[in-house]
Write a protein that holds these residues in place. Structure first.
Motif, short mmCIF file in Angstrom:
data_model
loop_
_atom_site.label_atom_id
_atom_site.label_comp_id
_atom_site.label_asym_id
_atom_site.label_seq_id
_atom_site.Cartn_x
_atom_site.Cartn_y
_atom_site.Cartn_z
N PRO A 59 24.80 40.51 38.78
CA PRO A 59 26.10 40.29 38.14
C PRO A 59 27.24 40.55 39.10
O PRO A 59 27.16 41.43 39.97
CB PRO A 59 26.10 41.30 36.99
N PRO A 60 28.33 39.77 39.00
CA PRO A 60 29.44 39.92 39.94
C PRO A 60 30.04 41.31 39.90
O PRO A 60 30.07 41.96 38.86
CB PRO A 60 30.45 38.86 39.48
N HIS A 61 30.51 41.77 41.07
CA HIS A 61 31.19 43.06 41.17
C HIS A 61 32.66 42.86 40.82
O HIS A 61 33.07 41.78 40.43
CB HIS A 61 31.04 43.61 42.59
N MET A 62 33.47 43.90 40.97
CA MET A 62 34.86 43.78 40.56
C MET A 62 35.63 42.76 41.39
O MET A 62 36.39 41.95 40.85
CB MET A 62 35.57 45.13 40.62
N GLN A 63 35.44 42.76 42.70
CA GLN A 63 36.23 41.87 43.55
C GLN A 63 35.41 40.89 44.37
O GLN A 63 35.97 40.02 45.03
CB GLN A 63 37.12 42.70 44.46
N VAL A 64 34.09 41.04 44.35
CA VAL A 64 33.23 40.12 45.09
C VAL A 64 32.04 39.73 44.23
O VAL A 64 31.72 40.40 43.25
CB VAL A 64 32.73 40.72 46.42
N SER A 65 31.38 38.66 44.64
CA SER A 65 30.12 38.25 44.03
C SER A 65 29.07 38.15 45.12
O SER A 65 29.39 37.81 46.28
CB SER A 65 30.26 36.89 43.33
#
Length: 344
Positions: free
Chosen positions: A303-309
């Motif tokens: 799952p995507p992180h807060m500011q990056v995928s």
């Protein structure tokens, strides 16, 4: 390194001009995240093409954009008694959807919304008799009707507006201006011909700003590329890779709206089947990302992180280099960019 919204400015403005030409007296709408552009940017654009009225979603949005647009501001969210006060100039017009709301705004400029087949909010036919005394204490700018996007029952939008026009006229209420939403150019023409003494003003947001899909493009910058072998652990949850390949870290995460999706109304067998298939894949941690590389949308590694995928690329796909940008197929109304670049 950023998630960037690229705008073909000349093409974008040409589309806006075409919509303005099709709907004389159009009221542009800037609300939420500004349809992906930010409300301040849209307020500046509205100033640029010279509209005298801008519709916003809330009083808080009106307070934010008032310094970027000198004309009148129409707040679309109806006034409610007891709501938190927000300091606003006299050029702000409030929407009202109840007789009590009208009486609570003595001296204010108001637009009264009528109850449409949306069944969302608005005064009803039974309220019309009470409006005569209520509107004496306000500066009435007109009435408004918010119509649905789809008419699965085959009904006609013009007929719905006509019904309310006749009700308002029968109640001897002023009909100098009617604000409408979700009308086609031909439908507007029919109404204007039938009621020449009334000015119809169409409120448009999505079609105005996002009607030319090829005028805009999101891209996420590649921050890192890491080779992995089958069975290697990675990420927050330390999952194992299913095969050899690469992990690609790209700008754009949950704070940008990546991986967030509004519920969709599905009609027909095929869209429902696709929805079931996506849900099945998600249950085994297989989620398709919005990022495109080598002609295909690529899978999230997790799952995507807060500011990056973090994306997974199989070994037979040559990975991008750090600094490359991946096209991202994102929904404008749920996306927040790091930067906007005008391509002139």
């Amino acid at each position: 390194m950023a998630l960037t919204l690229y705008v073909d400015t000349e093409r974008w403005r040409a589309h806006i001009k075409s919509v303005l030409g099709a709907f004389p007296g159009l009221v542009p709408v800037a609300k939420g995240n500004g349809y992906g552009f930010d409300n301040v940017r849209l307020a500046e654009e509205v100033t640029r093409f010279g509209a005298n009225l801008l519709a916003v979603g809330t009083t808080y949005e009106a307070a934010r954009v008032k310094d970027y647009f000198d004309g009148d501001l129409l707040v679309l969210t109806p006034y409610r008694l007891g709501e938190d006060p927000v300091p606003l100039p006299d050029r702000v017009i409030r929407s009202v959807s109840s007789v009590e709301g009208v009486r609570g705004l003595v001296g204010a400029r108001v637009v009264i919304e009528v109850m449409s087949s949306m069944r969302r909010h608005g005064v009803t036919e039974d309220d019309l008799g009470k409006l005569h005394s209520a509107i004496e204490g306000v500066r009435l700018e007109g009435f408004a009707i918010h119509l649905p996007l789809d008419r699965t029952d085959g009904s006609d939008a013009v007929d719905e507006v006509t019904r309310w026009m006749d009700l308002l006229r029968g109640a001897r209420l002023p009909l100098h201006t009617m604000f409408v939403s979700h009308l086609k150019e031909e439908e507007l023409g029919r109404l204007q011909q039938e009621y020449p003494q009334t000015t119809f003003r169409v409120r448009i947001g999505t079609r105005l700003w996002l009607g030319d899909h090829d005028a805009t493009e999101y891209r996420g910058a590649v921050l890192d590329v890491t080779r992995v072998a089958k069975g290697d652990r990675f990420g927050y949850r330390q999952q194992r890779t299913s095969s050899d390949g690469h992990l690609v870290v790209v700008a754009g995460g949950t704070s940008h709206g990546v991986g967030l999706e509004a519920p969709k109304a599905m009609h027909g067998v095929m869209p429902r089947a696709k929805g079931v298939a996506r849900a099945g894949l998600a249950s085994v941690n297989r989620n398709l990302s919005p990022f495109v590389w080598a002609g295909k949308q690529r899978w999230f590694a997790e799952p995507p992180h807060m500011q990056v995928s973090i994306l997974y690329l199989p070994a037979d796909v040559a990975p991008p280099a750090v600094g490359d940008e991946l096209v991202a197929q994102l929904r404008h109304t749920t996306t927040h960019f790091d930067r906007l670049v005008d391509r002139r």
